[in-house]
Design an enzyme around this catalytic site. Structure first.
Site, short mmCIF file in Angstrom:
data_model
loop_
_atom_site.label_atom_id
_atom_site.label_comp_id
_atom_site.label_asym_id
_atom_site.label_seq_id
_atom_site.Cartn_x
_atom_site.Cartn_y
_atom_site.Cartn_z
N LYS A 114 46.78 0.92 9.79
CA LYS A 114 47.69 1.97 9.34
C LYS A 114 47.24 2.59 8.02
CE LYS A 114 52.38 1.38 8.93
NZ LYS A 114 53.13 2.41 9.63
N ARG A 517 44.22 10.07 20.05
CA ARG A 517 45.59 9.70 20.41
C ARG A 517 46.59 10.42 19.52
NH1 ARG A 517 49.13 7.37 23.38
NH2 ARG A 517 50.78 6.23 22.31
N TRP A 563 59.78 5.42 14.61
CA TRP A 563 58.90 6.25 15.43
C TRP A 563 59.44 7.66 15.66
CZ3 TRP A 563 57.10 1.92 19.39
CH2 TRP A 563 56.10 1.16 18.76
N GLU A 607 56.28 -1.99 10.71
CA GLU A 607 55.68 -0.72 10.28
C GLU A 607 56.47 -0.01 9.20
OE1 GLU A 607 54.63 2.09 13.21
OE2 GLU A 607 53.56 0.61 14.42
N GLU A 667 53.20 -11.30 19.95
CA GLU A 667 51.80 -11.24 20.39
C GLU A 667 51.00 -12.34 19.67
OE1 GLU A 667 49.78 -7.44 20.26
OE2 GLU A 667 48.01 -8.44 19.50
N HIS A 696 46.13 -6.05 26.37
CA HIS A 696 45.24 -4.95 25.98
C HIS A 696 43.90 -5.05 26.68
CE1 HIS A 696 48.13 -3.89 22.95
NE2 HIS A 696 48.13 -5.13 22.53
N CYS A 728 52.87 -8.52 25.54
CA CYS A 728 53.61 -7.25 25.44
C CYS A 728 53.89 -6.76 26.87
CB CYS A 728 52.78 -6.23 24.65
SG CYS A 728 53.71 -4.76 24.17
N1 GLN Z 1 59.80 -3.52 26.61
C1 GLN Z 1 58.66 -2.75 26.28
C2 GLN Z 1 57.61 -2.83 27.39
O1 GLN Z 1 57.51 -3.85 28.01
C3 GLN Z 1 58.05 -3.23 25.00
C4 GLN Z 1 56.89 -2.38 24.57
C5 GLN Z 1 56.39 -2.67 23.19
O2 GLN Z 1 56.72 -3.69 22.62
N2 GLN Z 1 55.57 -1.82 22.64
O3 GLN Z 1 56.89 -1.92 27.65
ZN ZN Z 2 55.00 -5.26 22.48
#
Ligand code: GLN
Ligand code: ZN
Length: 761
Positions: A114, A517, A563, A607, A667, A696, A728
């Site tokens: 960031k 992006r 966001w 963030e 994560e 990812h 995630c």
């Molecule tokens: N619930 C959201 C998903 O599964 C969580 C996404 C995130 O944490 N960026 O897509």
């Molecule tokens: Zn996530």
């Protein structure tokens, strides 16, 4: 005459031309020369948009990231990316994204992080004891020549040497500051090169000056600017994103020719700085926000500027608070925003018009800018008074907030017992984070529905079919707590914003997040309320398909706030509390409908941390409070989950614990559970699901890998409080990857349970 200037202009183009060109180039469908031509075209257009300014930034354009440009200009190019032959741009993209157009194999991409407290991400300069610097100013000098040919009053912009080191990272234990002397030699050469071109002023960006700096950084600033002082161009020491505070004396003691202050974030420092301004210095005041999309209050800005102009005359410069990189390009591209709302907004192009009006009013008197001033005042008044902005019921509800609202009825221990009796989950329960693969078909249906080509009923049926598929797959896999899969959601913030009153959406309001992006943040313009339930129908349908618990899925207030483009007419905390109340109502509706496990995602909580640690406490207080208000209006038996896409918790773990969610999923798989180290120092009291599947990556983790990760986790957290889940959501993956990974996850949990039983017997 006060001078007007700009610090930086968005580089992506009004319709994201840069993004599309980059992506085409990486696919091999656009040559280097064509990409360069597009770059030149965008710069020319941007300079035109900045016409009438006394100084226009040059060097702010970038094919990926301006910090990476700086690394290349300083000759700090990682060995792995150096071209044996071929184009310098290839080496550049190799560092940026691990791969240049046409590369058969990738290399490790540079780390990205960031940019201060913005949502822009830069490529971290790689530094080590062996780093050497060597000037390569070709690009900057070529752009300077290009600007001059176009008749632009060019002011080169560079990242300052101390901020450059501050942004960099070493991995060999070497002290970054040891590199300063070598770096300064190259900066000296750069300034000399610019002097040879007859450059009078250089904007030297040192935003590190708004952060907390130890004495070694203070020494570095002195060393750096004493070494750069001399006959070269005059330096405008440029700070932004916050107050200078204890660094104000440091900044004004450096041998430069002027300073830029972000007067939007530091309005209270304008007087202090103008009073302490060294003789002969230029004072540049950033009075138009480069961070939000609202019209400025020009009259109010003039009240501040006029007396300073009286003393400083042409040594007063006016600019946006920071580079306009963080706002969309041009409001006139918007055809669907209603006229009233549009009249309150200003994108980059409109912000420069404000700067021009300020210049006119200062230099020729307010009379000269009468039309613009009157229109600005009218717009501000309409916004202040608008019924769309002010909702008395919401304002009263926030005023009535009491601390008790954010508290669960019983402490975690008691709740955990009640929940265990209700859900009867096995040890090491398995679940996912919410989304399942967003297939091309789902995106197509959503696109057609939005375009009016698919009616509401047909769309509902399609989404229901997707939900059914996700539920069936999860039952077959044998997961313990199911999700509906989020097929109906384009984006976890936009989905909620679109259903809440007080939000608006632009068509072209894109800002660069990193490289190609871009994100289009929703515009939070008014008091927030929830006209009707937002997720109830889908979740209820999903629950009807299974006897297993269905987890309701919401985005939390802090993430929605962080966001979005948010209001500048009230504190962020107040908007956050309003969001919290809306989410709270959704939580309670879900509970009433029999959904007894509810996850509230706070992916962006971290963030929002302020740049200065001394301000963290205040932010965390209202952020945690907002989450608690949203989450905690439920019965003991209802289980609240939260999810965060990181687990760098060391410094905020007390606040995470204070959120008091029954379960948190985070994560951790990529760091091999190392991120759980925070738990050595602080015993996290509730349940936790450390991710075991790196979503990812296309790789499928094996059962054995997952078992090992969980065993590692159980060294830090008692096994009774562990969940098994991915890092995630799965929306960016394909079903072909997801199914085997989850199969392994479920069988790994099974093995862990058997092992745990074995140890009991
Ligand atoms: N619930 C959201 C998903 O599964 C969580 C996404 C995130 O944490 N960026 O897509
Ligand atoms: Zn996530």
């Amino acid at each position: 005459m006060a001078q007007i200037h700009n610090l930086g202009f968005p580089r992506i183009g009004a319709e994201r031309e840069l993004k599309f060109a980059q992506e085409k180039h990486w696919k091999g469908a656009l040559s280097h020369a064509q990409l360069e031509a597009l770059g030149a075209e965008l710069r020319r257009e941007n300079w035109q948009r900045q016409s009438g300014l006394d100084a226009v930034p040059v060097g702010d354009f970038s094919f990926y990231d301006h910090v990476l440009d700086t690394s290349f200009m300083l000759g700090n190019v990682p060995e792995r990316a150096r071209p044996e032959q071929g184009q310098p741009l290839d080496a550049y993209f190799r560092v940026a994204r691990g791969r240049a157009a046409g590369d058969a194999e990738g290399v490790a991409a540079g780390e990205m992080t960031k940019w201060f407290d913005t949502n822009y991400h830069y490529i971290v300069p790689e530094l080590s004891g062996r780093t050497t610097f060597q000037l390569d100013a070709k690009r900057l000098l070529a752009q300077l020549a290009e600007a001059r040919r176009a008749g632009v009053p060019a002011k080169p912009v560079i990242v300052g040497p101390v901020t450059y080191l501050w942004l960099g990272k070493t991995h060999d234990g070497c002290d970054r500051l040891e590199l300063l002397p070598g770096l300064l030699r190259v900066y000296g050469e750069l300034l000399a090169a610019l002097a040879r071109e007859g450059v009078e002023w250089v904007q030297i960006d040192e935003p590190a000056l708004v952060t907390e700096l130890g004495p070694e950084w203070h020494r570095a600033y002195h060393l750096a600017y004493e070494s750069l002082a001399g006959p070269g161009p005059q330096l405008l020491l440029t700070t932004y994103f916050g107050r200078l505070r204890e660094n104000l004396e440091l900044a004004t003691s450096l041998p430069v020719a002027g300073i830029h202050l972000d007067a939007v974030s530091a309005p209270d420092e304008v007087e202090r700085l103008s009073g302490a301004l060294p003789a002969g210095w230029v004072l540049s005041l950033g009075v138009v926000s480069g961070r939000n999309i609202w019209k400025s209050d020009i009259g109010k800005a003039l009240d501040v500027l006029e007396p300073i102009h009286g003393t400083l005359g042409d040594r007063l410069w006016i600019a946006p608070s920071c580079s306009l990189l963080h706002v969309p390009v041009d409001l006139t591209s918007e055809k669907k925003l209603d006229a009233e709302l549009s009249s309150w907004l200003a994108f980059a192009q409109q912000k420069l018009e404000e700067i021009r009006s300020l210049g006119d009013a200062l230099n020729q008197g307010r009379e000269a800018a009468k039309g613009a001033l009157a229109e600005n005042a009218r717009a501000l008044q309409s916004r202040r008074r608008s019924k769309r902005v002010n909702d008395a019921a919401v304002q009263t509800a926030v005023k009535r907030l009491s601390p008790g609202l954010g508290a669960r009825k019983s402490p975690y221990g008691k709740r955990a017992g009640a929940q265990a009796r209700l859900f009867k989950l096995p040890k090491f329960p398995t679940t996912t984070i919410g989304s399942f693969p967003q297939t091309a078909e789902i995106r197509k249906a959503r696109g057609e529905f939005r375009a009016g080509k698919l009616d509401a009923n047909a769309y509902r049926l399609k989404m229901r079919a997707e939900i059914e598929r996700a539920v069936r797959e999860q039952e077959t896999l044998g997961l313990d707590v199911l999700v509906h899969g989020e097929a109906e959601r384009n984006d976890m913030v936009e989905y909620f914003g679109e259903q809440l009153d007080g939000f608006a959406f632009s068509e072209f309001g894109w800002v660069q997040s990193y490289g190609s992006r871009c994100v289009k943040p929703p515009i939070l313009f008014g008091d927030i309320s929830r006209p009707r339930p937002m997720t109830l129908e889908w979740t209820r349908f999903a629950q009807s398909l299974t006897r297993k618990p269905m987890k309701g899925m919401l985005t939390g207030p802090v993430t929605i706030l962080n966001w979005s483009f948010v209001r500048d007419d009230q504190p962020r905390s107040l908007s956050c509390y309003q969001l919290a109340l809306a989410i709270r109502d959704e939580v309670r509706d879900l509970e009433r409908a029999g959904v007894r496990i509810i996850q509230i995602d706070e992916a962006a909580l971290r963030e929002g941390l302020p740049l200065r640690r001394s301000e963290w406490h205040e932010y965390l207080r209202w952020a945690v409070d907002s989450f608690r208000i949203a989450a905690n209006g439920v019965a003991d038996e209802t289980q609240i989950h939260t999810h965060m896409c990181y687990s760098e918790f060391n410094d905020i773990i007390e606040s995470i614990a204070a959120m008091d969610a029954d379960v948190i999923t985070i994560e951790t798989s990529r760091s091999n559970m190392e991120l759980l180290d925070a738990f050595d120092r602080f015993e996290y009291p509730n349940q936790i699901g450390p991710g075991v599947y790196d979503i990812h990556s296309p790789n499928v983790p094996s059962e054995q890998q997952i078992v090992e990760l969980m065993q590692k986790a159980s060294e830090k957290v008692p096994a009774e409080r562990l969940w098994v889940n991915p890092d995630c959501g799965l929306k960016t993956r394909s079903w072909e990857e997801v199914l085997p990974a989850l199969r392994n996850m479920v069988s790994a949990a099974q093995r862990l349970r058997e092992a745990a039983q074995g140890s009991v017997r």
